[in-house]
Design a protein around this motif. Structure first.
Motif, mmCIF file in Angstrom:
data_model
loop_
_atom_site.group_PDB
_atom_site.id
_atom_site.type_symbol
_atom_site.label_atom_id
_atom_site.label_comp_id
_atom_site.label_asym_id
_atom_site.label_seq_id
_atom_site.Cartn_x
_atom_site.Cartn_y
_atom_site.Cartn_z
ATOM 1 N N UNK A 278 -6.210 -8.875 2.080
ATOM 2 C CA UNK A 278 -7.302 -7.798 1.597
ATOM 3 C C UNK A 278 -6.632 -7.439 0.335
ATOM 4 N N UNK A 279 -7.392 -7.985 -0.846
ATOM 5 C CA UNK A 279 -6.948 -7.732 -2.222
ATOM 6 C C UNK A 279 -7.295 -6.338 -2.345
ATOM 7 N N UNK A 280 -6.477 -5.595 -3.413
ATOM 8 C CA UNK A 280 -6.794 -4.305 -4.087
ATOM 9 C C UNK A 280 -7.498 -4.597 -5.487
ATOM 10 N N UNK A 281 -8.464 -3.997 -5.622
ATOM 11 C CA UNK A 281 -9.124 -4.207 -6.878
ATOM 12 C C UNK A 281 -9.395 -2.957 -7.741
ATOM 13 N N UNK A 282 -9.369 -2.782 -9.092
ATOM 14 C CA UNK A 282 -9.600 -1.518 -9.451
ATOM 15 C C UNK A 282 -11.077 -1.078 -10.119
ATOM 16 N N UNK A 283 -11.119 -0.178 -10.440
ATOM 17 C CA UNK A 283 -12.680 0.105 -11.007
ATOM 18 C C UNK A 283 -12.580 1.154 -12.364
ATOM 19 N N UNK B 155 -6.714 0.104 -14.947
ATOM 20 C CA UNK B 155 -5.646 -0.606 -16.160
ATOM 21 C C UNK B 155 -6.403 -1.704 -16.558
ATOM 22 N N UNK B 156 -6.746 -1.476 -17.963
ATOM 23 C CA UNK B 156 -7.595 -2.707 -18.532
ATOM 24 C C UNK B 156 -6.979 -4.027 -18.340
ATOM 25 N N UNK B 157 -5.692 -4.317 -18.542
ATOM 26 C CA UNK B 157 -5.279 -5.753 -18.516
ATOM 27 C C UNK B 157 -5.224 -6.039 -17.227
ATOM 28 N N UNK B 158 -5.146 -5.322 -15.986
ATOM 29 C CA UNK B 158 -5.273 -5.554 -14.928
ATOM 30 C C UNK B 158 -6.771 -5.830 -14.292
ATOM 31 N N UNK B 159 -7.630 -5.132 -14.507
ATOM 32 C CA UNK B 159 -9.151 -5.333 -14.172
ATOM 33 C C UNK B 159 -9.665 -6.386 -14.887
ATOM 34 N N UNK B 160 -9.360 -6.684 -16.197
ATOM 35 C CA UNK B 160 -9.942 -7.550 -17.162
ATOM 36 C C UNK B 160 -9.344 -8.840 -16.444
ATOM 37 N N UNK C 135 -20.350 -13.456 -10.512
ATOM 38 C CA UNK C 135 -21.012 -12.211 -10.584
ATOM 39 C C UNK C 135 -19.736 -11.253 -11.380
ATOM 40 N N UNK C 136 -20.151 -10.854 -12.309
ATOM 41 C CA UNK C 136 -19.225 -9.808 -13.312
ATOM 42 C C UNK C 136 -19.594 -8.321 -12.542
ATOM 43 N N UNK C 137 -18.577 -7.756 -11.810
ATOM 44 C CA UNK C 137 -18.981 -6.346 -11.521
ATOM 45 C C UNK C 137 -19.145 -5.167 -12.506
ATOM 46 N N UNK C 138 -19.354 -4.087 -12.287
ATOM 47 C CA UNK C 138 -19.463 -2.965 -13.351
ATOM 48 C C UNK C 138 -18.260 -2.767 -14.089
ATOM 49 N N UNK C 139 -17.200 -3.177 -13.789
ATOM 50 C CA UNK C 139 -15.624 -3.160 -14.415
ATOM 51 C C UNK C 139 -15.467 -4.262 -15.074
ATOM 52 N N UNK C 140 -16.076 -5.484 -14.868
ATOM 53 C CA UNK C 140 -15.956 -6.541 -15.185
ATOM 54 C C UNK C 140 -15.164 -7.562 -14.587
ATOM 55 N N UNK C 141 -14.568 -7.320 -13.401
ATOM 56 C CA UNK C 141 -14.099 -7.958 -12.326
ATOM 57 C C UNK C 141 -14.849 -9.324 -12.142
ATOM 58 N N UNK C 142 -14.408 -10.662 -12.117
ATOM 59 C CA UNK C 142 -15.148 -11.750 -12.142
ATOM 60 C C UNK C 142 -15.099 -12.074 -10.579
#
Length: 120
Positions: free
Chosen positions: A7-12, A53-58, A104-111
């Motif tokens: 179960x990964x954790x992702x940011x927003x 955290x920009x570098x993490x989410x990007x 799909x690139x989500x609203x935060x940029x997660x691919x």
């Protein structure tokens, strides 16, 4: 060890916007706290955090194996995600040596990669 799930954790960038997006994408939200939700689809689960955290989410990518990329792509198009979320990008299926995938690139940029393998 007998693993049960991953179960990964992702940011927003915008937690509420991302929550709305993932609900529209077909995930079922389970609110854990005001800053954390779990999103379920079948036996797939990930955690969305109100953290950016920009570098993490990007640099976050998630791969979801689907049984048929072309069918999933057709389903994605019916959701009109890019109309509702102008920052969201959809990339049509590509055939590669190992199989096929769309993005799909989500609203935060997660691919998000949605793919099927030739050989399992």
């Amino acid at each position: 060890m007998k693993a049960i799930s991953i179960r990964p954790f992702i940011g927003s960038k915008d937690f509420n916007l991302s929550r709305s997006f993932y609900n529209d994408l077909g995930f079922e939200e389970h609110i854990i706290s005001p800053q954390l939700s779990a999103f379920h689809f079948s036996n797939l689960i990930f955690y969305l955090q109100n953290a950016y955290i920009k570098d993490w989410v990007d640099n976050t990518m998630v791969f979801v194996e689907v049984d048929n990329v072309d069918n999933y792509w057709a389903e994605l198009l019916t959701l009109n995600l890019t109309d509702k979320y102008p920052m969201v990008r959809l990339v049509p299926p590509k055939t590669l040596d190992w199989g096929k995938e769309c993005f799909v690139h989500d609203p935060s940029g997660i691919l998000w990669h949605f793919g099927e393998f030739k050989v399992k």
